[in-house]
Design a protein around this motif. Sequence first.
Motif, PDB file in Angstrom:
ATOM      1  N   ASP A 376      56.323 -45.161 -51.240  1.00  0.00           N
ATOM      2  CA  ASP A 376      55.647 -46.328 -51.810  1.00  0.00           C
ATOM      3  C   ASP A 376      55.586 -47.468 -50.808  1.00  0.00           C
ATOM      4  O   ASP A 376      54.740 -48.350 -50.922  1.00  0.00           O
ATOM      5  CB  ASP A 376      56.381 -46.786 -53.076  1.00  0.00           C
ATOM      6  N   SER A 377      56.523 -47.449 -49.861  1.00  0.00           N
ATOM      7  CA  SER A 377      56.497 -48.474 -48.817  1.00  0.00           C
ATOM      8  C   SER A 377      56.443 -47.763 -47.476  1.00  0.00           C
ATOM      9  O   SER A 377      56.880 -46.610 -47.351  1.00  0.00           O
ATOM     10  CB  SER A 377      57.745 -49.341 -48.891  1.00  0.00           C
ATOM     11  N   LEU A 378      55.928 -48.454 -46.484  1.00  0.00           N
ATOM     12  CA  LEU A 378      55.793 -47.827 -45.172  1.00  0.00           C
ATOM     13  C   LEU A 378      57.140 -47.355 -44.599  1.00  0.00           C
ATOM     14  O   LEU A 378      57.212 -46.240 -44.064  1.00  0.00           O
ATOM     15  CB  LEU A 378      55.096 -48.803 -44.212  1.00  0.00           C
ATOM     16  N   PRO A 379      58.224 -48.125 -44.733  1.00  0.00           N
ATOM     17  CA  PRO A 379      59.507 -47.609 -44.224  1.00  0.00           C
ATOM     18  C   PRO A 379      59.893 -46.279 -44.874  1.00  0.00           C
ATOM     19  O   PRO A 379      60.440 -45.388 -44.216  1.00  0.00           O
ATOM     20  CB  PRO A 379      60.509 -48.718 -44.588  1.00  0.00           C
ATOM     21  N   GLU A 380      59.593 -46.137 -46.157  1.00  0.00           N
ATOM     22  CA  GLU A 380      59.922 -44.879 -46.842  1.00  0.00           C
ATOM     23  C   GLU A 380      59.069 -43.743 -46.285  1.00  0.00           C
ATOM     24  O   GLU A 380      59.578 -42.648 -46.003  1.00  0.00           O
ATOM     25  CB  GLU A 380      59.675 -45.061 -48.347  1.00  0.00           C
ATOM     26  N   THR A 381      57.795 -43.997 -46.109  1.00  0.00           N
ATOM     27  CA  THR A 381      56.905 -42.965 -45.539  1.00  0.00           C
ATOM     28  C   THR A 381      57.386 -42.589 -44.148  1.00  0.00           C
ATOM     29  O   THR A 381      57.454 -41.403 -43.788  1.00  0.00           O
ATOM     30  CB  THR A 381      55.451 -43.490 -45.463  1.00  0.00           C
ATOM     31  N   ARG A 382      57.744 -43.622 -43.370  1.00  0.00           N
ATOM     32  CA  ARG A 382      58.169 -43.368 -41.986  1.00  0.00           C
ATOM     33  C   ARG A 382      59.465 -42.559 -41.953  1.00  0.00           C
ATOM     34  O   ARG A 382      59.612 -41.644 -41.147  1.00  0.00           O
ATOM     35  CB  ARG A 382      58.358 -44.703 -41.260  1.00  0.00           C
ATOM     36  N   ARG A 383      60.369 -42.875 -42.851  1.00  0.00           N
ATOM     37  CA  ARG A 383      61.645 -42.144 -42.915  1.00  0.00           C
ATOM     38  C   ARG A 383      61.384 -40.653 -43.179  1.00  0.00           C
ATOM     39  O   ARG A 383      61.957 -39.774 -42.540  1.00  0.00           O
ATOM     40  CB  ARG A 383      62.488 -42.737 -44.039  1.00  0.00           C
ATOM     41  N   ASN A 384      60.505 -40.391 -44.111  1.00  0.00           N
ATOM     42  CA  ASN A 384      60.189 -38.997 -44.442  1.00  0.00           C
ATOM     43  C   ASN A 384      59.518 -38.297 -43.258  1.00  0.00           C
ATOM     44  O   ASN A 384      59.783 -37.125 -42.971  1.00  0.00           O
ATOM     45  CB  ASN A 384      59.274 -38.951 -45.664  1.00  0.00           C
ATOM     46  N   PHE A 385      58.637 -39.039 -42.583  1.00  0.00           N
ATOM     47  CA  PHE A 385      57.934 -38.501 -41.413  1.00  0.00           C
ATOM     48  C   PHE A 385      58.951 -38.166 -40.317  1.00  0.00           C
ATOM     49  O   PHE A 385      58.895 -37.086 -39.711  1.00  0.00           O
ATOM     50  CB  PHE A 385      56.910 -39.542 -40.932  1.00  0.00           C
ATOM     51  N   GLU A 386      59.868 -39.071 -40.080  1.00  0.00           N
ATOM     52  CA  GLU A 386      60.855 -38.853 -39.002  1.00  0.00           C
ATOM     53  C   GLU A 386      61.777 -37.672 -39.323  1.00  0.00           C
ATOM     54  O   GLU A 386      62.139 -36.902 -38.434  1.00  0.00           O
ATOM     55  CB  GLU A 386      61.650 -40.138 -38.744  1.00  0.00           C
ATOM     56  N   ALA A 387      62.117 -37.522 -40.588  1.00  0.00           N
ATOM     57  CA  ALA A 387      62.951 -36.377 -40.974  1.00  0.00           C
ATOM     58  C   ALA A 387      62.201 -35.067 -40.699  1.00  0.00           C
ATOM     59  O   ALA A 387      62.789 -34.082 -40.224  1.00  0.00           O
ATOM     60  CB  ALA A 387      63.321 -36.472 -42.453  1.00  0.00           C
ATOM     61  N   TYR A 388      60.908 -35.080 -40.950  1.00  0.00           N
ATOM     62  CA  TYR A 388      60.092 -33.883 -40.696  1.00  0.00           C
ATOM     63  C   TYR A 388      59.986 -33.620 -39.186  1.00  0.00           C
ATOM     64  O   TYR A 388      60.031 -32.469 -38.751  1.00  0.00           O
ATOM     65  CB  TYR A 388      58.708 -34.076 -41.330  1.00  0.00           C
ATOM     66  N   GLN A 389      59.871 -34.691 -38.422  1.00  0.00           N
ATOM     67  CA  GLN A 389      59.824 -34.515 -36.955  1.00  0.00           C
ATOM     68  C   GLN A 389      61.112 -33.850 -36.474  1.00  0.00           C
ATOM     69  O   GLN A 389      61.084 -32.983 -35.603  1.00  0.00           O
ATOM     70  CB  GLN A 389      59.667 -35.883 -36.257  1.00  0.00           C
ATOM     71  N   ARG A 390      62.243 -34.244 -37.060  1.00  0.00           N
ATOM     72  CA  ARG A 390      63.531 -33.624 -36.681  1.00  0.00           C
ATOM     73  C   ARG A 390      63.527 -32.147 -37.064  1.00  0.00           C
ATOM     74  O   ARG A 390      63.999 -31.296 -36.324  1.00  0.00           O
ATOM     75  CB  ARG A 390      64.696 -34.357 -37.362  1.00  0.00           C
ATOM     76  N   GLN A 391      62.934 -31.848 -38.228  1.00  0.00           N
ATOM     77  CA  GLN A 391      62.837 -30.443 -38.658  1.00  0.00           C
ATOM     78  C   GLN A 391      62.032 -29.634 -37.630  1.00  0.00           C
ATOM     79  O   GLN A 391      62.395 -28.517 -37.281  1.00  0.00           O
ATOM     80  CB  GLN A 391      62.163 -30.388 -40.035  1.00  0.00           C
ATOM     81  N   LEU A 392      60.943 -30.233 -37.139  1.00  0.00           N
ATOM     82  CA  LEU A 392      60.137 -29.530 -36.133  1.00  0.00           C
ATOM     83  C   LEU A 392      60.926 -29.365 -34.833  1.00  0.00           C
ATOM     84  O   LEU A 392      60.845 -28.324 -34.187  1.00  0.00           O
ATOM     85  CB  LEU A 392      58.833 -30.295 -35.870  1.00  0.00           C
ATOM     86  N   ASP A 393      61.692 -30.396 -34.476  1.00  0.00           N
ATOM     87  CA  ASP A 393      62.520 -30.315 -33.248  1.00  0.00           C
ATOM     88  C   ASP A 393      63.517 -29.172 -33.354  1.00  0.00           C
ATOM     89  O   ASP A 393      63.799 -28.489 -32.367  1.00  0.00           O
ATOM     90  CB  ASP A 393      63.315 -31.616 -33.051  1.00  0.00           C
ATOM     91  N   GLU A 394      64.056 -29.003 -34.538  1.00  0.00           N
ATOM     92  CA  GLU A 394      65.143 -28.015 -34.734  1.00  0.00           C
ATOM     93  C   GLU A 394      64.603 -26.622 -35.104  1.00  0.00           C
ATOM     94  O   GLU A 394      65.371 -25.689 -35.282  1.00  0.00           O
ATOM     95  CB  GLU A 394      66.083 -28.512 -35.839  1.00  0.00           C
ATOM     96  N   PHE A 395      63.322 -26.493 -35.215  1.00  0.00           N
ATOM     97  CA  PHE A 395      62.714 -25.253 -35.723  1.00  0.00           C
ATOM     98  C   PHE A 395      63.144 -24.038 -34.900  1.00  0.00           C
ATOM     99  O   PHE A 395      63.141 -24.074 -33.680  1.00  0.00           O
ATOM    100  CB  PHE A 395      61.183 -25.397 -35.664  1.00  0.00           C
TER     101      PHE A 395
END
Length: 395
Positions: A376-395
């Motif tokens: 609902d807020s940009l920080p929340e969206t960004r947090r979710n995005f960054e968590a996904y980036q970490r998932q891709l890093d660790e893939f």
Amino acid sequence: MRFFVMLRFVTAGESHGQALIAWISGVPAGLAVDFVFVNGELHRRQLGYGRGGRQKIEKDQVEALAGIRHGQTIGAPIALRIENRDWANWEGAMAVEDMAGAEDARRPLTAPRPGHADLAGALKLNLHDARNVLERASARETAARVAAGAIAKLLLREFGCAVLSHVIAVGKARLERAASWSEIEAACANLESPLRCVDAATEAQMKNEVDAALRAGDTVGGIFEVVAHGIVAGLGSHAQWDEKLDGRLARAVMSIQSVKAVEIGAGAAAATSYGSEVQDEIRYDARRKRFTRPTNRAGGLEGGITNGEDVVVRGYQKPISTLRRALGTADLVTKQPHAAAYERSDICVVPAGGVAGEAMVALALAEAYLEKFGGDSLPETRRNFEAYQRQLDEF
Ligand SMILES: Cc1cc2nc3c(=O)[nH]c(=O)nc-3n(C[C@H](O)[C@H](O)[C@H](O)COP(=O)(O)O)c2cc1C
């Protein structure tokens, strides 16, 4: 049909009415809105060799009516307004309230232009004056799309993604090579560029095509290519037909006035090539911790999902339908043969079509980001995005 749409956007406004309106809902709170950027996008839409007199009248500027406070989105629907300066010349014809002498002021259009919405719309609405149809069908409406698209671009920028376009064909003049992202960036930064083509010699041929059409009282179409750079892998879905991002992008670009075909990546050429000439081999870049491709013929989409390569979407625009050397038509009232109506018009609109294409691609991609990362807020969206980036890093 999709019942829950993350990012919604609609427009209102007639070509010669008071203003155009864009309404966008679903943008997270806390996005900084840079109005210099939004107005710059509107200015880019007005450029291009072969435009008509209207662009000299309009100096598009956006006014935010709702959803933005102290320069940031507040998580509420955003309403944007762009004034039509030409309204001053059409106040009588386009008056909102009924008025004395309305019949004389109407500026009816009874000689439908082949290729425009005039006849089909007049039949649909049972009108013998196509004015109500063409006022809304007009691509002046793309100004509102570009304003909404600028908000989408600002959102995408937060996730490292940029969307630009260049012109790859005007009439028979065509860019015969691929363009790099830096070339496209340079072409877009050069506001003096007549047709936003990355290659000067091809651009000169394109100008000749416009000049020839102008001399002949004709019009000329072409192809724009929209590229989304820096896009994350995994947007869209393979799972359901209306979630496939390639289909959503195709619809978004096809909806632009005068676009008659859309291609993704190698597009139509893929159908007449061998598999080995079309598919992009897969490599792994250990330093970046990402899978990569030496080629991008898929245009960044496989199975309706982004694969991490640039998304490449092309729009094919037919030549516009208002010709100075008018085509034959049949009058809506008398049914007699007549020359099709001529109103001040463009000759070539491919660079502007590309800017509208960028807006539509940006809106479709912004929606895909919000679907995947929510918030609902940009920080929340960004947090979710960054968590996904970490998932891709660790893939
Ligand atoms: C940026 C842009 C500018 C346009 N300008 C004109 C114009 O000046 N005159 C015209 O007849 N059509 C113009 N068109 C195309 C018409 O709006 C379009 O052909 C018409 O609405 C019918 O829709 P269709 O071609 O998608 O079927 C323009 C299209 C775009 C994208």
